[in-house]
Design an enzyme around this catalytic site. Sequence first.
Site, PDB file in Angstrom:
ATOM      1  N   GLU A 175      -9.463   2.886   1.502  1.00 31.43           N
ATOM      2  CA  GLU A 175     -10.550   3.173   0.317  1.00 31.43           C
ATOM      3  C   GLU A 175     -11.895   3.328   1.287  1.00 31.43           C
ATOM      4  O   GLU A 175     -11.698   2.551   2.111  1.00 31.43           O
ATOM      5  CB  GLU A 175     -11.005   1.560  -0.275  1.00 31.43           C
ATOM      6  CG  GLU A 175     -10.310   1.258  -1.242  1.00 31.43           C
ATOM      7  CD  GLU A 175     -10.065  -0.055  -1.824  1.00 31.43           C
ATOM      8  OE1 GLU A 175     -10.748  -0.382  -1.951  1.00 31.43           O
ATOM      9  OE2 GLU A 175      -8.934  -1.201  -0.778  1.00 31.43           O
ATOM     10  N   ARG A 178       1.627  -6.251   8.131  1.00 30.36           N
ATOM     11  CA  ARG A 178      -0.199  -5.317   8.741  1.00 30.36           C
ATOM     12  C   ARG A 178      -0.437  -6.163  10.004  1.00 30.36           C
ATOM     13  O   ARG A 178       0.549  -7.020  10.163  1.00 30.36           O
ATOM     14  CB  ARG A 178      -0.840  -5.847   7.529  1.00 30.36           C
ATOM     15  CG  ARG A 178      -1.270  -7.379   6.849  1.00 30.36           C
ATOM     16  CD  ARG A 178      -2.802  -7.630   6.679  1.00 30.36           C
ATOM     17  NE  ARG A 178      -2.840  -7.112   5.651  1.00 30.36           N
ATOM     18  CZ  ARG A 178      -3.701  -6.015   4.517  1.00 30.36           C
ATOM     19  NH1 ARG A 178      -4.513  -5.807   5.911  1.00 30.36           N
ATOM     20  NH2 ARG A 178      -3.966  -5.396   4.019  1.00 30.36           N
ATOM     21  N   LYS A 188     -12.023  -6.212   5.725  1.00 28.88           N
ATOM     22  CA  LYS A 188     -13.446  -4.867   5.822  1.00 28.88           C
ATOM     23  C   LYS A 188     -14.502  -5.817   5.325  1.00 28.88           C
ATOM     24  O   LYS A 188     -15.438  -5.436   6.215  1.00 28.88           O
ATOM     25  CB  LYS A 188     -12.947  -4.324   4.774  1.00 28.88           C
ATOM     26  CG  LYS A 188     -12.530  -2.567   5.193  1.00 28.88           C
ATOM     27  CD  LYS A 188     -12.969  -1.222   4.496  1.00 28.88           C
ATOM     28  CE  LYS A 188     -11.057  -1.629   4.780  1.00 28.88           C
ATOM     29  NZ  LYS A 188     -10.792  -0.302   3.082  1.00 28.88           N
TER      30      LYS A 188
END
Length: 589
Positions: free
Chosen positions: A51, A276, A286
């Site tokens: 994104e 992850r 983020k």
Amino acid sequence: MTTNTPSDTNVGDSTSGAGTSQSLDFIRTVVTDDLKTGKYEGRVHTRFPPEPNGYLHIGHAKAICLNFGVARQFDGLCNLRFDDTNPTKEEMEYVESIKDNVRWLGFDWEDRCYFASDYFEQLYAYAVQLIEKGKAYVCDLSPDEIGEYRGNLTEPGRDSPHRNRSVEENLELFERMRNGDFQEGERTLRAKIDMASPNIHMRDPVIYRIQHATHHRTGDTWCIYPMYDFTHCISDSIERITHSLCTLEFEVHRPLYDWFLDELELYHPQQIEFARLNLTYTVMSKRMLAELVREKVVDGWDDPRMPTISGLRRRGYTPAAIRNFCDRVGITKYNSTTEVALLEHSVRDNLNKCAPRVMGILHPLRLVIENCPEDFVDELDAVNNPEDPSAGTRKVPFSRVLYIDEKDFNEDPPRKFHRLAPGREVRLRYGYFITCTDVVKDDDGNVTELRCTYDPETRGGSAPDGRKVKGTIHWVSAEHAVDAQVRLYDRLFNVPDPTDVDEGGTFKDHINPDSLDILEGCKVERSLGEAKHGITYQFEREGYFCLDSKESRPDRPVFNRTVALRDSWAKIEKTQQQQHKPKRGDSPK
Ligand code: ATP
Ligand code: MG
């Protein structure tokens, strides 16, 4: 915006190609099996789907190495796709930085850079199709009400009062949503699935929301935007992705993706979830990284203390080091936290092979060689890289006045101190033996200068009479040295898990106040007057350093310390192995 220069010429990759670990993790095993059974007609097509709402971090590097690495290993393709469905948080700056980072890491999407926003018209058509099938409806509940109706893990949700609108009414309302007839939050389009599903994601999820916002690519064309879940699986399908690799938290979204693709009768990629990357002493979300940038805790997304790819690059990490690190971490199904020491170890390991060696003095102490004539300059040969003979040698000038590091002199040396002390002889790296004959001090008793003699017979570092010295120290010639600023970095957080906070606390409570130490007046060897951006050098005995891409100027170089030389990984690894060894008395079952 890219802030780094493109000339990254340190190499030294230990793997055959970028991130192409040849070993088979569980994902590569699935791909191998699919190739054997001809599941996708022998195709392997992956994608990396960021994104564009922030800079990429080291966790993304893992996903990049996996997706591009699998494609490369199996002769497949990997797309770069921007999942740009949130107009209020996305910017072209992020798009550009992401492209720059992926390329820098050594990967190539060729002509396949896509944007979910390119599919908006098609996604709209699919939404209409769902409405026509009676599988989607326009809902007038507010976002808060939708939340209340959703229920929770133990209680089923309740049907929206608008769930049974007619297809015609839904079609009309959805079109009016598109035409901008409603305010934000007034209406949504929802999939009609099952408000009692044990999987909350299946409880009539919102698939379109109204947002009167300008999109970074589609401008004001749209005032309704598809939700991520709806967009993501359909984008994968449109691009005919074979293996849709994503992190574990998307496992619970998979039934919803399957539902959309089944209802729309679309091609199904296979989604496979992996753990992850989490790192000690690091935050990786983020949102948190953006907060550090916004509140100026750091100097931008590419601050060398940030775990962003841009930050690591500015710090002097090499693409090969990051790829090798990702290979070492591997791909698993279980969430865990990796020691940041392993990342640092990967950097040292790579730089040790490829970093040019130089001498730099961080805390200069003046040293005068009294038996050396004023105008004497001896150009000595210095090895550029003992690990790589092809790197050759360079000349380093020796003269009457030198700088050595303060810490290499001790007036009253303890037993194991083998470096310079009054009356003691040491070797200058690549140079001569010198003996300290006198110590000059200021009024406060601080040592300001050393007086020494050198033995001209010891040029090159050995004495013809066979006498030995115990210490070898680095140095630069005062007349030839270049003045530099050096920035030493420590970890940005002072606890292994910065997100573990007391009630009312924040991750920022754990910021290390001493994460940056700026040293002025450092003296580096002449050759560094021509130091190149994008190359990380080893300052012998001090660590790895590179020019700062933002602050360095030709007349005043600024060096970032990439990493110090001492490696803590071996010790951590040993402790971990001991912890996992069966204890005495444990009997195998
Ligand atoms: P964050 O959670 O850090 O805010 P994100 O997951 O929202 O990031 P995306 O831009 O959606 O960021 O991520 C793009 C791809 O990178 C996704 O496929 C995601 O699964 C993967 N990814 C993100 N963070 C990690 C991580 N820490 N380790 C491995 N892969 C990751
Ligand atoms: Mg995401």
